[in-house]
Design a protein around this motif. Structure first.
Motif, PDB file in Angstrom:
ATOM      1  N   GLY A 199      91.223-101.561 -58.850  1.00 16.77           N
ATOM      2  CA  GLY A 199      92.329-102.603 -58.770  1.00 16.77           C
ATOM      3  C   GLY A 199      93.671-101.852 -58.411  1.00 16.77           C
ATOM      4  O   GLY A 199      93.651-101.799 -57.115  1.00 16.77           O
ATOM      5  N   ASN A 200      94.367-101.284 -59.290  1.00 16.86           N
ATOM      6  CA  ASN A 200      95.911-100.959 -59.134  1.00 16.86           C
ATOM      7  C   ASN A 200      95.669 -99.530 -58.335  1.00 16.86           C
ATOM      8  O   ASN A 200      96.866 -99.113 -57.895  1.00 16.86           O
ATOM      9  CB  ASN A 200      96.672-100.966 -60.279  1.00 16.86           C
ATOM     10  N   GLY A 201      94.345 -98.771 -58.334  1.00 18.24           N
ATOM     11  CA  GLY A 201      94.348 -97.555 -57.745  1.00 18.24           C
ATOM     12  C   GLY A 201      95.091 -96.350 -58.406  1.00 18.24           C
ATOM     13  O   GLY A 201      95.353 -95.262 -57.854  1.00 18.24           O
ATOM     14  N   ARG A 202      95.715 -96.779 -59.723  1.00 15.96           N
ATOM     15  CA  ARG A 202      96.452 -95.586 -60.421  1.00 15.96           C
ATOM     16  C   ARG A 202      95.659 -94.221 -60.596  1.00 15.96           C
ATOM     17  O   ARG A 202      94.449 -94.337 -60.889  1.00 15.96           O
ATOM     18  CB  ARG A 202      96.931 -96.255 -61.554  1.00 15.96           C
ATOM     19  N   THR A 203      96.338 -93.121 -60.336  1.00 21.95           N
ATOM     20  CA  THR A 203      95.652 -91.759 -60.471  1.00 21.95           C
ATOM     21  C   THR A 203      96.251 -91.059 -61.534  1.00 21.95           C
ATOM     22  O   THR A 203      97.231 -91.394 -62.138  1.00 21.95           O
ATOM     23  CB  THR A 203      95.868 -91.168 -59.265  1.00 21.95           C
ATOM     24  N   ASP A 239      88.037 -94.934 -50.896  1.00 21.58           N
ATOM     25  CA  ASP A 239      87.921 -96.032 -50.021  1.00 21.58           C
ATOM     26  C   ASP A 239      86.842 -96.955 -50.297  1.00 21.58           C
ATOM     27  O   ASP A 239      85.661 -96.787 -50.224  1.00 21.58           O
ATOM     28  CB  ASP A 239      87.435 -95.196 -48.500  1.00 21.58           C
ATOM     29  N   ASN A 240      87.269 -98.152 -50.839  1.00 19.86           N
ATOM     30  CA  ASN A 240      86.161 -99.085 -51.391  1.00 19.86           C
ATOM     31  C   ASN A 240      85.277 -99.597 -50.093  1.00 19.86           C
ATOM     32  O   ASN A 240      84.190 -99.824 -50.643  1.00 19.86           O
ATOM     33  CB  ASN A 240      87.184-100.052 -51.942  1.00 19.86           C
ATOM     34  N   PRO A 241      85.826-100.008 -49.135  1.00 20.84           N
ATOM     35  CA  PRO A 241      84.758-100.487 -48.089  1.00 20.84           C
ATOM     36  C   PRO A 241      83.726 -99.552 -47.786  1.00 20.84           C
ATOM     37  O   PRO A 241      82.791 -99.988 -47.363  1.00 20.84           O
ATOM     38  CB  PRO A 241      85.827-100.772 -46.876  1.00 20.84           C
ATOM     39  N   LYS A 242      84.001 -98.258 -47.915  1.00 16.52           N
ATOM     40  CA  LYS A 242      82.988 -97.087 -47.898  1.00 16.52           C
ATOM     41  C   LYS A 242      82.519 -96.599 -48.869  1.00 16.52           C
ATOM     42  O   LYS A 242      81.490 -95.818 -48.982  1.00 16.52           O
ATOM     43  CB  LYS A 242      83.646 -95.881 -46.950  1.00 16.52           C
ATOM     44  N   SER A 243      82.806 -97.296 -50.062  1.00 17.40           N
ATOM     45  CA  SER A 243      82.088 -96.938 -51.347  1.00 17.40           C
ATOM     46  C   SER A 243      82.126 -95.423 -51.650  1.00 17.40           C
ATOM     47  O   SER A 243      81.083 -94.917 -51.757  1.00 17.40           O
ATOM     48  CB  SER A 243      80.714 -97.474 -51.482  1.00 17.40           C
ATOM     49  N   THR A 244      83.370 -94.742 -51.240  1.00 15.87           N
ATOM     50  CA  THR A 244      83.461 -93.323 -51.140  1.00 15.87           C
ATOM     51  C   THR A 244      84.514 -92.868 -52.139  1.00 15.87           C
ATOM     52  O   THR A 244      86.033 -93.431 -51.714  1.00 15.87           O
ATOM     53  CB  THR A 244      83.538 -92.777 -49.894  1.00 15.87           C
ATOM     54  N   GLY A 260      74.426 -98.203 -55.249  1.00 11.62           N
ATOM     55  CA  GLY A 260      73.632 -98.893 -56.445  1.00 11.62           C
ATOM     56  C   GLY A 260      74.538 -99.689 -57.344  1.00 11.62           C
ATOM     57  O   GLY A 260      74.127-100.325 -58.427  1.00 11.62           O
ATOM     58  N   PHE A 261      75.769 -99.801 -57.153  1.00 14.61           N
ATOM     59  CA  PHE A 261      76.699-100.483 -57.865  1.00 14.61           C
ATOM     60  C   PHE A 261      77.945-101.126 -56.988  1.00 14.61           C
ATOM     61  O   PHE A 261      78.237-100.636 -55.968  1.00 14.61           O
ATOM     62  CB  PHE A 261      77.197 -99.841 -59.342  1.00 14.61           C
ATOM     63  N   THR A 262      78.855-101.813 -57.678  1.00 19.99           N
ATOM     64  CA  THR A 262      79.983-102.373 -57.246  1.00 19.99           C
ATOM     65  C   THR A 262      81.227-101.406 -57.129  1.00 19.99           C
ATOM     66  O   THR A 262      81.986-101.380 -58.117  1.00 19.99           O
ATOM     67  CB  THR A 262      80.280-103.759 -57.456  1.00 19.99           C
ATOM     68  N   PHE A 263      81.045-100.430 -56.123  1.00 20.74           N
ATOM     69  CA  PHE A 263      82.184 -99.301 -56.362  1.00 20.74           C
ATOM     70  C   PHE A 263      83.421 -99.798 -56.537  1.00 20.74           C
ATOM     71  O   PHE A 263      84.074 -99.330 -57.377  1.00 20.74           O
ATOM     72  CB  PHE A 263      82.176 -98.634 -54.982  1.00 20.74           C
ATOM     73  N   SER A 264      84.085-101.074 -55.752  1.00 20.36           N
ATOM     74  CA  SER A 264      85.408-101.263 -55.777  1.00 20.36           C
ATOM     75  C   SER A 264      86.007-101.505 -57.294  1.00 20.36           C
ATOM     76  O   SER A 264      87.060-101.737 -57.716  1.00 20.36           O
ATOM     77  CB  SER A 264      85.697-102.459 -54.948  1.00 20.36           C
ATOM     78  N   ILE A 265      85.131-102.085 -58.188  1.00 26.22           N
ATOM     79  CA  ILE A 265      85.455-102.432 -59.589  1.00 26.22           C
ATOM     80  C   ILE A 265      85.433-101.560 -60.693  1.00 26.22           C
ATOM     81  O   ILE A 265      85.712-101.904 -61.627  1.00 26.22           O
ATOM     82  CB  ILE A 265      84.578-103.694 -59.999  1.00 26.22           C
ATOM     83  N   TYR A 266      85.077-100.464 -60.278  1.00 27.93           N
ATOM     84  CA  TYR A 266      84.902 -99.162 -61.453  1.00 27.93           C
ATOM     85  C   TYR A 266      86.045 -98.044 -61.341  1.00 27.93           C
ATOM     86  O   TYR A 266      86.191 -97.592 -60.074  1.00 27.93           O
ATOM     87  CB  TYR A 266      83.332 -98.645 -61.662  1.00 27.93           C
ATOM     88  N   GLY A 267      86.472 -97.487 -62.521  1.00 27.12           N
ATOM     89  CA  GLY A 267      87.172 -96.370 -62.319  1.00 27.12           C
ATOM     90  C   GLY A 267      86.157 -95.158 -61.972  1.00 27.12           C
ATOM     91  O   GLY A 267      84.976 -95.394 -62.153  1.00 27.12           O
ATOM     92  N   MET A 268      86.718 -94.149 -61.440  1.00 31.20           N
ATOM     93  CA  MET A 268      86.086 -93.269 -61.034  1.00 31.20           C
ATOM     94  C   MET A 268      86.835 -91.616 -61.300  1.00 31.20           C
ATOM     95  O   MET A 268      88.061 -91.780 -61.474  1.00 31.20           O
ATOM     96  CB  MET A 268      85.676 -92.932 -59.501  1.00 31.20           C
TER      97      MET A 268
END
Length: 120
Positions: free
Chosen positions: A53-57, A72-77, A25-33
């Protein structure tokens, strides 16, 4: 927006589990989680976060060195690998979506949770 956690269960102390959070329901790859948890009778506790983006944790001190967050951005997971689990890790674990590209933005959505019980 939907966030659906899975992978919880009963595990012995010292064991491992991997939680998953399927996002839609949203563009997973562009948001922090982030992952947060709530133990019985306690307040919600932030556990770990990952930027887009940078994937910093980042990790709470209580889980640093034992838990690993990754996406996993392509899998939105979103995932949370949990090792060397302790009874104090017993909680309902929720994944949350940040309102920004970084994990520390305001949380605007949260899943229904997955119960992790650490007990012998």
């Amino acid at each position: 927006v939907q966030l659906v956690e899975s992978g919880g269960g009963l595990v012995q102390p010292g064991g491992s589990l991997t939680l998953s959070c399927a996002a839609s329901g949203f563009t997973f790859s562009i948001y922090g989680m982030s992952w947060v948890r709530q133990a019985p009778g306690k307040e919600l506790e932030w556990v770990s976060g990952v930027n887009s983006g940078n994937g910093r944790t980042a990790y709470a001190d209580s889980v640093k060195g034992r838990f690993t967050i990754y996406r996993d951005n392509p899998k939105s997971t979103l995932y949370l690998q949990m090792n060397d689990l302790k009874p104090d890790d017993t909680a309902v674990y929720y994944c949350t979506k940040s309102s920004r590209t970084t994990w520390d933005g305001r949380s605007d959505y949260r899943g229904q949770g997955s119960l992790v019980t650490v007990s012998s």
